[in-house]
Design a protein around this motif. Structure first.
Motif, PDB file in Angstrom:
ATOM      1  N   THR A 179      -9.375 -59.090  15.353  1.00  0.00           N
ATOM      2  CA  THR A 179      -9.026 -57.807  15.957  1.00  0.00           C
ATOM      3  C   THR A 179     -10.325 -57.079  16.251  1.00  0.00           C
TER       4      THR A 179
ATOM      5  N   THR B 294      -6.115 -57.931  19.779  1.00  0.00           N
ATOM      6  CA  THR B 294      -6.124 -59.138  18.959  1.00  0.00           C
ATOM      7  C   THR B 294      -6.482 -60.285  19.891  1.00  0.00           C
TER       8      THR B 294
ATOM      9  N   ASP C  50      -6.729 -64.559   9.837  1.00  0.00           N
ATOM     10  CA  ASP C  50      -7.414 -63.393  10.380  1.00  0.00           C
ATOM     11  C   ASP C  50      -8.844 -63.377   9.872  1.00  0.00           C
TER      12      ASP C  50
END
Length: 156
Positions: free
Chosen positions: A120, A152, A82
């Protein structure tokens, strides 16, 4: 403009927390507090500076880049990298985004080989979504937190 990745420092953390974006991007404004400084220093946050050592942006990886409510929706179950990022407000909208984020992605690719990158983004941030799609991200999942819809996106 040249880019260089540096560790996060307290000086850079304070500068980032003082950045003020114009609406609708003021959603990304933060408060300067000891707690927020500590987060930028203790989590996996990195500063991005220009050739003169001036702060132009930052990025974070791991849980720092996730929207916590996303866990309730199960959007972070897959083992991906991420990433979250931000650019100094007076540099946004001037065409630097592509090279800025491409530089960060190259670092991520070299550091975390064979991992899918996930980010995100708030759905209203059309400017950022266009940039991410140009860089090869595709939309995966939507979820809501209060009145904000998030998306996302994945890059394989």
């Amino acid at each position: 403009m040249q880019f260089n990745i540096r560790g996060m420092t307290e000086q850079f953390a304070v500068e980032i927390l003082n950045w003020k974006y114009e609406a609708p991007y003021d959603f990304y404004n933060n408060d300067l507090s000891a707690e927020n400084i500590r987060e930028l220093l203790d989590q996996k946050y990195y500063s991005v500076v220009d050739e003169y050592g001036q702060l132009i942006g930052f990025f974070c990886i791991g849980s720092a880049a996730q929207v916590p409510i996303g866990h309730v929706y199960g959007v972070y179950l897959d083992d991906h990298i991420d990433i979250g990022l931000g650019m100094k407000p007076d540099l946004t909208g001037k065409g630097y985004g592509y090279s800025f984020f491409a530089y960060i992605l190259q670092y991520i690719k070299e550091t975390y080989t064979n991992k899918i990158v996930r980010l995100t983004v708030a759905k209203f941030n059309i400017r950022a979504i266009r940039l991410y799609e140009k860089l090869g991200f595709r939309r995966k999942t939507e979820f809501i937190n209060h009145s904000t819809v998030f998306i996302t996106m994945l890059k394989e």
